[in-house]
Design a protein around this motif. Structure first.
Motif, PDB file in Angstrom:
ATOM      1  N   MET A 173       0.829  -1.186   0.000  1.00  7.11           N
ATOM      2  CA  MET A 173       0.000   0.000   0.000  1.00  7.11           C
ATOM      3  C   MET A 173       0.880   1.259   0.000  1.00  7.11           C
ATOM      4  N   PHE A 174       1.965   1.242   0.759  1.00  7.24           N
ATOM      5  CA  PHE A 174       2.845   2.407   0.831  1.00  7.24           C
ATOM      6  C   PHE A 174       3.399   2.759  -0.544  1.00  7.24           C
ATOM      7  N   LEU A 175       3.886   1.752  -1.277  1.00  8.37           N
ATOM      8  CA  LEU A 175       4.490   2.030  -2.579  1.00  8.37           C
ATOM      9  C   LEU A 175       3.460   2.547  -3.576  1.00  8.37           C
ATOM     10  N   ALA A 176       2.241   2.065  -3.514  1.00 15.11           N
ATOM     11  CA  ALA A 176       1.182   2.573  -4.404  1.00 15.11           C
ATOM     12  C   ALA A 176       0.963   4.060  -4.163  1.00 15.11           C
ATOM     13  N   MET A 177       0.955   4.482  -2.906  1.00 14.21           N
ATOM     14  CA  MET A 177       0.765   5.908  -2.598  1.00 14.21           C
ATOM     15  C   MET A 177       1.961   6.731  -3.064  1.00 14.21           C
ATOM     16  N   VAL A 178       3.179   6.227  -2.862  1.00  5.23           N
ATOM     17  CA  VAL A 178       4.384   6.938  -3.293  1.00  5.23           C
ATOM     18  C   VAL A 178       4.395   7.092  -4.812  1.00  5.23           C
ATOM     19  N   LEU A 179       4.086   6.025  -5.524  1.00  2.00           N
ATOM     20  CA  LEU A 179       4.069   6.089  -6.989  1.00  2.00           C
ATOM     21  C   LEU A 179       2.987   7.028  -7.498  1.00  2.00           C
ATOM     22  N   THR A 180       1.843   7.052  -6.836  1.00  5.37           N
ATOM     23  CA  THR A 180       0.765   7.973  -7.214  1.00  5.37           C
ATOM     24  C   THR A 180       1.210   9.417  -7.032  1.00  5.37           C
ATOM     25  N   ASN A 181       1.834   9.722  -5.898  1.00  2.00           N
ATOM     26  CA  ASN A 181       2.323  11.086  -5.653  1.00  2.00           C
ATOM     27  C   ASN A 181       3.419  11.459  -6.643  1.00  2.00           C
ATOM     28  N   ALA A 182       4.304  10.527  -6.961  1.00  2.00           N
ATOM     29  CA  ALA A 182       5.368  10.810  -7.927  1.00  2.00           C
ATOM     30  C   ALA A 182       4.781  11.103  -9.307  1.00  2.00           C
ATOM     31  N   LYS A 183       3.749  10.370  -9.702  1.00  2.00           N
ATOM     32  CA  LYS A 183       3.100  10.602 -10.994  1.00  2.00           C
ATOM     33  C   LYS A 183       2.445  11.981 -11.012  1.00  2.00           C
ATOM     34  N   ARG A 184       1.792  12.365  -9.914  1.00  2.00           N
ATOM     35  CA  ARG A 184       1.161  13.690  -9.822  1.00  2.00           C
ATOM     36  C   ARG A 184       2.177  14.809  -9.967  1.00  2.00           C
ATOM     37  N   LYS A 185       3.371  14.597  -9.411  1.00  2.00           N
ATOM     38  CA  LYS A 185       4.411  15.626  -9.477  1.00  2.00           C
ATOM     39  C   LYS A 185       5.225  15.540 -10.760  1.00  2.00           C
ATOM     40  N   GLU A 186       4.823  14.619 -11.649  1.00  2.00           N
ATOM     41  CA  GLU A 186       5.469  14.429 -12.946  1.00  2.00           C
ATOM     42  C   GLU A 186       6.921  13.982 -12.831  1.00  2.00           C
ATOM     43  N   ALA A 187       7.190  13.127 -11.844  1.00  2.00           N
ATOM     44  CA  ALA A 187       8.524  12.531 -11.719  1.00  2.00           C
ATOM     45  C   ALA A 187       8.717  11.528 -12.842  1.00  2.00           C
ATOM     46  N   CYS A 188       9.945  11.401 -13.316  1.00  2.00           N
ATOM     47  CA  CYS A 188      10.216  10.442 -14.394  1.00  2.00           C
ATOM     48  C   CYS A 188      10.724   9.117 -13.851  1.00  2.00           C
ATOM     49  N   SER A 189      11.213   9.103 -12.615  1.00  2.00           N
ATOM     50  CA  SER A 189      11.648   7.855 -12.004  1.00  2.00           C
ATOM     51  C   SER A 189      11.706   8.014 -10.488  1.00  2.00           C
ATOM     52  N   LEU A 190      11.858   6.881  -9.834  1.00  2.00           N
ATOM     53  CA  LEU A 190      11.922   6.837  -8.374  1.00  2.00           C
ATOM     54  C   LEU A 190      13.037   5.888  -7.984  1.00  2.00           C
ATOM     55  N   THR A 191      13.804   6.234  -6.974  1.00  2.00           N
ATOM     56  CA  THR A 191      14.852   5.360  -6.473  1.00  2.00           C
ATOM     57  C   THR A 191      14.607   5.077  -5.000  1.00  2.00           C
ATOM     58  N   LEU A 192      14.551   3.801  -4.660  1.00  2.00           N
ATOM     59  CA  LEU A 192      14.386   3.348  -3.277  1.00  2.00           C
ATOM     60  C   LEU A 192      15.719   2.753  -2.845  1.00  2.00           C
TER      61      LEU A 192
END
Length: 96
Positions: A1-20
């Protein structure tokens, strides 16, 4: 659930990638943007982030919250002696 929320927020902010990253028990999440800038996010405890990265390494690609479902389309996981890293380069979000 946490990653779904993080990815949703990143998409809203128009991020092109995410690094964990968990490096020497220190968790970190960074959003990368097309202009080369990055923005850190508040990570969960290292055990939680390690569990997420391990799931990605084992092929888990579907994550959901009560509102959004995220599908990871492109991810690379690296494991080192004291660290784990997942670079998510493409994902999609759907409303549940």
């Amino acid at each position: 659930m946490f990653l779904a929320m993080v990815l949703t927020n990143a998409k809203r902010k128009e991020a092109c990638s995410l690094t964990l990253v968990v490096d020497r028990a220190q968790p970190r999440i960074d959003m990368q943007f097309l202009d080369g800038s990055t923005q850190p996010l508040v990570p969960p405890p290292p055990e939680v982030l390690l569990q997420i990265i391990t799931g990605l390494e084992q092929g888990q690609r579907e994550f959901s919250s009560s509102v959004f479902a995220a599908t990871i389309e492109d991810v690379a996981v690296q494991r080192g002696p004291d660290s784990m890293r997942a670079h998510i380069a493409a994902w999609s979000i759907e409303h549940c």
